[in-house]
Write a protein that holds these residues in place. Structure first.
Motif: not given
Length: 476
Positions: A440-447
């Motif tokens: 969820l975090w990696s997708n939100s910051i596009k990382a």
């Protein structure tokens, strides 16, 4: 002069050992001791490498302790339980043994071995005496009014608590030193023909005295907060004695006896002590079930609908689960810990097992076999009982619709992500607030993070599991 033999098996201790104490009652008797390794049998039974090391180390330790009593521990190699019978009979004849003493084991093949031994010894005019010394109560003594094994744990527990209050448990002391010492050989104990993995002696110390000290420190200092801390995965809050109970370096009666020294009345214990005693009684429940129902030793179940469950048994999913690559941090941390040290917290056992059986729809037997092949505290009765419980097909099991959500469990029992970050280092930079569901975090910051995507959708897999289990249970 009588020659007595103590046959050590799953009871590698000199304290509270009924077979040893009974063999040593007559001070004029010569007492010999024997341990027979059965390497092929252990491999067939999928005993873990670390448990093999634990047995090896404690057989060596037992020999040293027995030497102090002027009793020599002889060692013999065999391959299977049945072939070990010839080794035992040969030893008895060679050493003119008149009486054999041993403590019972309750698994199917072990019972079959002991029945054959008793018959063959009788033909050779050698007396044999077995003892119930690995449970609190003799299997068959905790039964309902019809003389049947309880199907519900709560009823079994209630009867156990009543019996614990009414009985005085004898903790047999160390026998006195023998006057006569017979030493005929000094064979090196070489049990290890297993791949040797790293063994963590700081977690699993060797020797009865160290184990008893470990237990006493827990019962004195940690048990009162056991109810609060026992499920916190980052804390060292459990007794971690299961490995020693599994090979008999410690007996449940010793656990209870030491417990009562610090907490005198079993009927007035606190919530923390109550939960710890509860763990002992669950162990008892599964041991008694195995005794009453031999088919449990053969990967069978007592319910008649389990065979109708439509397992998916996806090999890629099973491989990901075994190696901690499922994309669910708490699952992966738990499985990596299991693979690294051979032990995981009971809460993690439940979470990972539920995920395998209910979310991935992989047959519980596959998980049971993998656990037993890795666990340092692997025990057939407990491993089988707990896997059947989580799969909702055993005695007094969790309902089929009870499915642990790994993200919810992670937030509840590893809130700060300490346990996760220890075993899943690729998530160390992920913020604590989102560590339980890092994508969820990696997708939100596009990382991108070097961590697998979840191999299954929790919501849809739960719905499918409930449908499949319901169909299996209620379709004739």
């Amino acid at each position: 002069m009588t020659i007595n033999l103590v046959w050590f098996r799953n009871d590698l201790r000199i304290r509270n050992n009924l077979a040893l104490a009974s063999a040593c009652k007559n001070r004029k008797s010569v007492v010999l001791a024997l341990f027979i390794s059965v390497l092929e049998q252990w491999k067939t039974n999928l005993i873990s490498d670390r448990k093999a090391i634990l047995i090896h180390e404690h057989v060596i330790s037992l020999r040293k302790e027995l030497m102090k009593l002027n009793i020599f521990l002889h060692y013999c190699k065999s391959s299977t339980f049945l072939k070990s019978i010839d080794c035992l009979i040969t030893f008895c004849k060679k050493n003119k043994v008149q009486k054999l003493y041993y403590n019972y084991e309750y698994e199917f093949f072990e019972k079959k071995r002991d029945n054959i031994v008793a018959k063959r010894l009788k033909k050779n005019f050698i007396l044999s005496k077995g003892f119930h010394n690995s449970t609190l109560f003799e299997p068959g003594s905790i039964v309902n009014k019809k003389g049947e094994m309880y199907k519900k744990y709560s009823h079994f527990k209630k009867k156990c608590i009543m019996s614990l209050s009414e009985n005085n448990f004898n903790e047999y002391s160390i026998p006195k030193k023998r006057k006569i010492f017979v030493k005929k050989n000094n064979f090196k104990i070489s049990l290890l023909q297993f791949p040797i993995k790293k063994f963590y002696k700081q977690l699993f110390p060797i020797g009865e005295k160290k184990i008893l000290k470990k237990l006493k420190l827990f019962l004195k200092n940690k048990i009162q907060s056991y109810n609060i801390n026992r499920n916190c995965l980052s804390l060292n809050s459990t007794s971690m004695i299961s490995a020693y109970l599994s090979i008999g370096v410690l007996s449940p009666i010793q656990c209870l006896s030491i417990f009562l020294k610090y907490h005198s009345n079993i009927n007035t214990y606190t919530v923390g002590t109550c939960n710890w005693i509860n763990e002992l009684i669950w162990r008892e429940f599964f041991k008694h079930l195995l005794y009453f129902y031999p088919l449990l030793s053969k990967n069978q179940v007592l319910c008649n609908w389990e065979k109708r469950i439509q397992w998916k048994n996806n090999e890629k999913h099973f491989h990901a689960w075994k190696n901690g690559r499922t994309g669910f941090p708490i699952i992966d941390a738990g499985m990596r810990q299991l693979n690294k040290i051979g032990w995981i917290h009971n809460r993690i056992r439940m979470i990972t097992a539920s995920f395998l059986v209910k979310n991935l729809l992989i047959n519980w037997r596959n998980g049971e076999k993998y656990f037993i092949s890795q666990l340092i505290d692997g025990d057939l009765a407990l491993n089988n009982g707990n896997w059947q419980w989580i799969a909702s097909i055993g005695n007094d099991s969790a309902p089929y619709f009870r499915i642990f959500n790994p993200i919810v469990q992670s937030k509840k029992f590893d809130n700060m992500g300490i346990f996760i970050k220890k075993y899943v280092p690729e998530l160390k930079k992920v913020p604590i607030s989102i560590i339980h569901d890092p994508h969820l975090w990696s997708n939100s910051i596009k990382a991108t993070i070097k961590y697998p995507e979840p191999i299954v959708n929790l919501i849809s897999s739960r719905k499918i599991a409930i449908k499949i289990f319901k169909l299996a249970k209620f379709t004739s």
